[in-house]
Design an enzyme around this catalytic site. Sequence first.
Site, PDB file in Angstrom:
ATOM      1  N   PHE A 163       0.789  -1.192   0.017  1.00  0.00           N
ATOM      2  CA  PHE A 163       0.024   0.039  -0.080  1.00  0.00           C
ATOM      3  C   PHE A 163       0.775   1.094   0.016  1.00  0.00           C
ATOM      4  O   PHE A 163       0.347   2.210   0.163  1.00  0.00           O
ATOM      5  CB  PHE A 163      -0.790  -0.075   1.128  1.00  0.00           C
ATOM      6  N   ALA A 165       2.577   4.596  -1.165  1.00  0.00           N
ATOM      7  CA  ALA A 165       2.759   5.572  -2.103  1.00  0.00           C
ATOM      8  C   ALA A 165       4.182   6.007  -2.572  1.00  0.00           C
ATOM      9  O   ALA A 165       4.732   6.325  -1.748  1.00  0.00           O
ATOM     10  CB  ALA A 165       1.676   6.463  -1.933  1.00  0.00           C
ATOM     11  N   LYS A 221      -6.677  -4.878  -2.354  1.00  0.00           N
ATOM     12  CA  LYS A 221      -5.728  -4.159  -2.952  1.00  0.00           C
ATOM     13  C   LYS A 221      -6.266  -3.301  -3.955  1.00  0.00           C
ATOM     14  O   LYS A 221      -5.982  -1.976  -4.208  1.00  0.00           O
ATOM     15  CB  LYS A 221      -4.531  -4.970  -3.275  1.00  0.00           C
ATOM     16  N   ALA A 226      -8.830   1.709  -6.215  1.00  0.00           N
ATOM     17  CA  ALA A 226     -10.118   2.142  -6.872  1.00  0.00           C
ATOM     18  C   ALA A 226     -10.981   3.263  -6.068  1.00  0.00           C
ATOM     19  O   ALA A 226     -11.208   4.424  -6.543  1.00  0.00           O
ATOM     20  CB  ALA A 226     -10.848   1.148  -7.425  1.00  0.00           C
ATOM     21  N   CYS A 277      -0.346   2.589 -10.764  1.00  0.00           N
ATOM     22  CA  CYS A 277      -1.351   1.795 -10.074  1.00  0.00           C
ATOM     23  C   CYS A 277      -2.656   1.976 -10.499  1.00  0.00           C
ATOM     24  O   CYS A 277      -3.459   1.124 -11.098  1.00  0.00           O
ATOM     25  CB  CYS A 277      -1.332   1.859  -8.680  1.00  0.00           C
ATOM     26  N   LYS A 280      -4.103   1.084 -14.122  1.00  0.00           N
ATOM     27  CA  LYS A 280      -4.073  -0.503 -14.439  1.00  0.00           C
ATOM     28  C   LYS A 280      -4.992  -1.087 -13.474  1.00  0.00           C
ATOM     29  O   LYS A 280      -5.590  -2.146 -13.887  1.00  0.00           O
ATOM     30  CB  LYS A 280      -2.575  -0.656 -14.167  1.00  0.00           C
ATOM     31  N   PHE A 339       4.861  11.827 -11.947  1.00  0.00           N
ATOM     32  CA  PHE A 339       3.521  11.615 -11.802  1.00  0.00           C
ATOM     33  C   PHE A 339       3.100  12.312 -10.496  1.00  0.00           C
ATOM     34  O   PHE A 339       1.827  12.801 -10.051  1.00  0.00           O
ATOM     35  CB  PHE A 339       3.024  10.208 -12.117  1.00  0.00           C
ATOM     36  N   ARG A 440      -1.487  21.894 -10.677  1.00  0.00           N
ATOM     37  CA  ARG A 440      -1.801  21.317  -9.327  1.00  0.00           C
ATOM     38  C   ARG A 440      -2.110  22.190  -8.355  1.00  0.00           C
ATOM     39  O   ARG A 440      -2.199  22.011  -7.218  1.00  0.00           O
ATOM     40  CB  ARG A 440      -0.244  20.746  -8.768  1.00  0.00           C
TER      41      ARG A 440
END
Length: 461
Positions: A163, A165, A221, A226, A277, A280, A339, A440
Amino acid sequence: MKINNICCIGAGYVGGPTMSIIAQKNPDIKVNVVDMNADKISAWNSKDLDNLPVYEPGLSKVVKEARGRNLFFSDDVNKHIYDAEMIFISVNTPTKISGEGKGYAADLKYVEACAKQIAEVSKTDKIIVEKSTVPVRTSEKIKQILRLNNSDVDFQILSNPEFLAEGTAMRDLEIPDRVLIGGDKTKQGKKAIESLVKIYSSWVPKENILTTNLWSSELSKLTANAFLAQRISSINSLSELCEETGADIEEVSKAIGMDSRIGSSFLKTSVGFGGSCFQKDILNLVYIARSSGLVKVADYWEQILLINKHQRDRFSNKIVECVKNNDLHQNILLLGWAFKKDTNDSRESAAIYVANNLLNNKIRIDIYDPKVNKDQVDFDLSYLNENYDKSMVKFIEDPVSNIFNYNLIAIMTEWDEFKEYDWQYIYSKIKKPAYIFDGRNILNFEKIKKIGFNYIGIGRK
Ligand code: UDX
Ligand code: UDX
């Protein structure tokens, strides 16, 4: 079973940092990280700790402490599979580009190849840990491959999704909200779960280690990602409405997030989420739902991706219109390619899609990013568009001293240094009229407008 020897296949953004922390916190366990890419392994072994293959704040310190003591990087995959009692599979699982499920399903060819290799090499019982994000029920497939190719040893399969980041990986590993371990409910399965719990409990409180069945762990996961992406698409969809109504998305986001039932994280509007992630995993979820005949469920989750694409398109279309309407035929400057901040990873970065749209409109671009290099930019753009023309893109090392070249700056990544630039000085040097597109919303837009810039943020006027 006490584990003394771990092997991790895949020395990437997940395998590298995760194994570094496991080794740091368990000095009595030997941790070998292997990868088929020998250049990557030599970079992990390099004396120059500032240039490890993965950039993560705090990573080099941990590598320095553990490397050579009980943390090793090697390209001798077979040897370390053979020696290990526990093997983590941490290879990439990209979206399939051909065959059944093309464009949606996760491509498991690397995971399956690892399972086959493990089966062929193993002479002793092993615990296999799925670290890579995989579709629900992948463990079943891994089991089949292992048993089909080696019936002499016992393989227990665990799912232990990551998990972390990127950009905050070391902190996320050090103080995880939870560690999730899925395994079989058999006697052997429970023993395997206990072995992995023991490794994590060197530093993670027991109450934060959650054990489930294999399939719950795999599905958790995918769905955690999502849910996170869903929040970003929700706020991004509202940003467009704010631009129409005069509401300010930053104010709306704050007001929503202060409701303790909703919470404030992942409500930051942006030019769109990126990373290896979210896209995908959602594609994968959509594929699984659709394959199970759940059309409405699949359509529901797919909307997250449609909004994400729409957000990137609408941001880049505004830049194109600005260039055309104001006759700005000079280069434009993109600040940031990664990203998100604090990583050298550009996979699925919104910057790639925005740049591609600008190039399709014959707009030349200059790019600056503190951690991503020109080769990566060329790779990303040529991967997206086979007609990519390298000569339209320049990579620059020092944007501020070249600022007199530009009329238009677009901020693509929220690197802290962009906030710290002397924007007053930049305004004095930049060509006029001067436009800032803040993808941003990191700048104080009132101050920036006062200086004289035309400021275009997201979801506010
Ligand atoms: C991870 C997860 O494992 C993936 O499932 C998730 O969705 C994205 O994050 P990550 O560590 O980011 O992957 O991928 P990457 O940085 O590409 O690293 C994977 C490594 O595995 C690469 O270094 C690659 O060379 C290596 N690899 C791949 C092998 O050693 N053997 C293989 O068969 C395939
Ligand atoms: C994500 C999950 O957070 C992590 O738990 C999982 O293991 C891997 O996938 P990662 O993709 O590395 O991690 O970074 P994350 O911080 O989730 O950011 C993903 C993207 O969303 C970035 O492009 C980021 O800029 C964007 N984002 C994030 C927003 O646009 N707004 C937000 O509020 C948060």
